[in-house]
Design an enzyme around this catalytic site. Structure first.
Site, PDB file in Angstrom:
ATOM      1  N   GLY A  74       0.957  -0.885  -0.008  1.00 29.11           N
ATOM      2  CA  GLY A  74      -0.072   0.005  -0.230  1.00 29.11           C
ATOM      3  C   GLY A  74       0.595   1.085  -0.100  1.00 29.11           C
ATOM      4  O   GLY A  74       2.198   1.115   0.629  1.00 29.11           O
ATOM      5  N   ILE A  77       4.816   6.323  -3.028  1.00 26.69           N
ATOM      6  CA  ILE A  77       6.050   6.227  -3.667  1.00 26.69           C
ATOM      7  C   ILE A  77       7.469   7.011  -2.222  1.00 26.69           C
ATOM      8  O   ILE A  77       7.643   7.438  -1.148  1.00 26.69           O
ATOM      9  CB  ILE A  77       7.038   7.287  -5.014  1.00 26.69           C
ATOM     10  CG1 ILE A  77       7.643   6.650  -5.334  1.00 26.69           C
ATOM     11  CG2 ILE A  77       6.783   8.948  -4.480  1.00 26.69           C
ATOM     12  CD1 ILE A  77       9.188   7.607  -7.055  1.00 26.69           C
ATOM     13  N   TYR A  79      11.789   5.517  -0.789  1.00 22.06           N
ATOM     14  CA  TYR A  79      13.119   5.691  -1.064  1.00 22.06           C
ATOM     15  C   TYR A  79      13.575   4.207   0.057  1.00 22.06           C
ATOM     16  O   TYR A  79      13.259   4.919   1.076  1.00 22.06           O
ATOM     17  CB  TYR A  79      13.689   6.756  -1.293  1.00 22.06           C
ATOM     18  CG  TYR A  79      15.552   6.956  -1.190  1.00 22.06           C
ATOM     19  CD1 TYR A  79      15.689   6.578  -2.047  1.00 22.06           C
ATOM     20  CD2 TYR A  79      15.923   6.825   0.319  1.00 22.06           C
ATOM     21  CE1 TYR A  79      17.725   6.150  -2.269  1.00 22.06           C
ATOM     22  CE2 TYR A  79      17.796   6.913  -0.146  1.00 22.06           C
ATOM     23  CZ  TYR A  79      18.101   6.459  -0.788  1.00 22.06           C
ATOM     24  OH  TYR A  79      19.592   6.199  -0.843  1.00 22.06           O
ATOM     25  N   ILE A 141       5.755   3.474   6.498  1.00 23.63           N
ATOM     26  CA  ILE A 141       5.562   1.387   6.823  1.00 23.63           C
ATOM     27  C   ILE A 141       4.593   1.871   5.409  1.00 23.63           C
ATOM     28  O   ILE A 141       3.383   2.832   4.848  1.00 23.63           O
ATOM     29  CB  ILE A 141       4.410   1.871   8.719  1.00 23.63           C
ATOM     30  CG1 ILE A 141       5.814   1.649   9.254  1.00 23.63           C
ATOM     31  CG2 ILE A 141       3.825   0.565   8.436  1.00 23.63           C
ATOM     32  CD1 ILE A 141       5.240   2.136  10.948  1.00 23.63           C
ATOM     33  N   GLY A 153       6.034  -3.651   5.272  1.00 22.84           N
ATOM     34  CA  GLY A 153       7.254  -3.491   5.960  1.00 22.84           C
ATOM     35  C   GLY A 153       7.058  -2.016   6.770  1.00 22.84           C
ATOM     36  O   GLY A 153       6.487  -1.308   6.135  1.00 22.84           O
ATOM     37  N   CYS A 171       6.388   9.678   0.214  1.00 26.22           N
ATOM     38  CA  CYS A 171       4.373   9.052   0.170  1.00 26.22           C
ATOM     39  C   CYS A 171       3.675  10.478  -0.290  1.00 26.22           C
ATOM     40  O   CYS A 171       2.359  10.101   0.326  1.00 26.22           O
ATOM     41  CB  CYS A 171       4.481   9.375   2.026  1.00 26.22           C
ATOM     42  SG  CYS A 171       5.979   7.625   2.762  1.00 26.22           S
TER      43      CYS A 171
END
Length: 236
Positions: A74, A77, A79, A141, A153, A171
């Site tokens: 889920g 993007i 890094y 996460i 994870g 994100c």
């Protein structure tokens, strides 16, 4: 829980490990498993598929040494790279007594426990999974679940090159910054100590015993397919 403490591992290889171990965990052939490792410089796109958050052409970034991958976790993007500790837990949720949301909260708590070891206060931010220090994100996460077994994870910034986050909108959150343990502490913690603290936090929060080994799982191959049968790999 079986724990593999690894060195730098290519993203494709880690995907393959996860696929193999998820299938074995579904069949009850193995116990819950945790991989702790680092990746070479890599950008991964989650299920949100907002490619406009990759700020430079993929070919340009590939020439600079970055891998770019689609991922069936889920989120948006992010890094991965050297100096970032990535944890991939393969956990049977029902046997652990967890819901998907409860599992995300557990991962956040594990990271907060590690930060507290370094006298830092990790925080949750409503609506934004991960762990924060004020408005600076220190841990991303993103999880996947296949028939009740988790994969993907968390990624804890220990001492990565933070300039690599400038090639993306991490994100999808342009309004927030990114930080690391090294930036917050003023020195670079040892990765081995961070691994130890993560293992201890998993033991404590899952009320389990971790059996640690210092070698990679003996699984070959690099190709990975997600649950929809779509191949996941380099797109640049």
């Amino acid at each position: 829980m079986q724990v593999y403490l690894c060195q730098e591992v290519h993203y494709e290889t880690a995907l393959h490990w996860q696929k193999e171990f998820v299938e074995k965990r579904k069949r009850g052939e193995i116990e819950d498993t945790l991989f702790l490792l680092e990746h070479p410089p890599t950008y991964t796109m989650g299920s949100d598929q907002k490619w406009e958050h990759l700020l430079y052409p993929p070919d340009q970034l590939k020439k600079q040494g970055f891998g770019i991958y689609r991922s069936n976790r889920g989120g948006d993007i992010t890094y991965h790279g050297p100096g970032q500790m990535v944890a991939y837990p393969i956990i049977h949720l029902r046997e652990a007594g967890l819901t998907p949301i409860g599992f995300v909260r557990l991962l956040e708590q594990i990271v907060c426990d590690v930060l507290s070891f370094y006298h830092l206060e990790g925080q949750r931010k409503e609506g934004y999974p991960g762990v924060w220090i004020q408005d600076r994100k220190i841990c991303a996460i993103g999880i996947g679940i296949s028939r009740g077994v988790t994969f993907h994870g968390l990624a804890l910034n220990v001492r990565p090159n933070l300039t690599h986050f400038q090639n993306i909108i991490p994100c999808g959150l342009a309004q927030f910054g990114v930080t690391s343990l090294a930036k917050e502490l003023g020195y670079a913690p040892e990765m081995s100590m961070v691994q130890q603290q993560l293992v201890a936090a998993f033991e404590r929060n899952l009320q389990t015993t971790c059996h640690v080994c210092h070698h990679q799982p003996t699984i070959g191959g690099y190709e990975y397919e997600n649950d929809r049968g779509e191949k996941t790999g380099v797109i640049a």
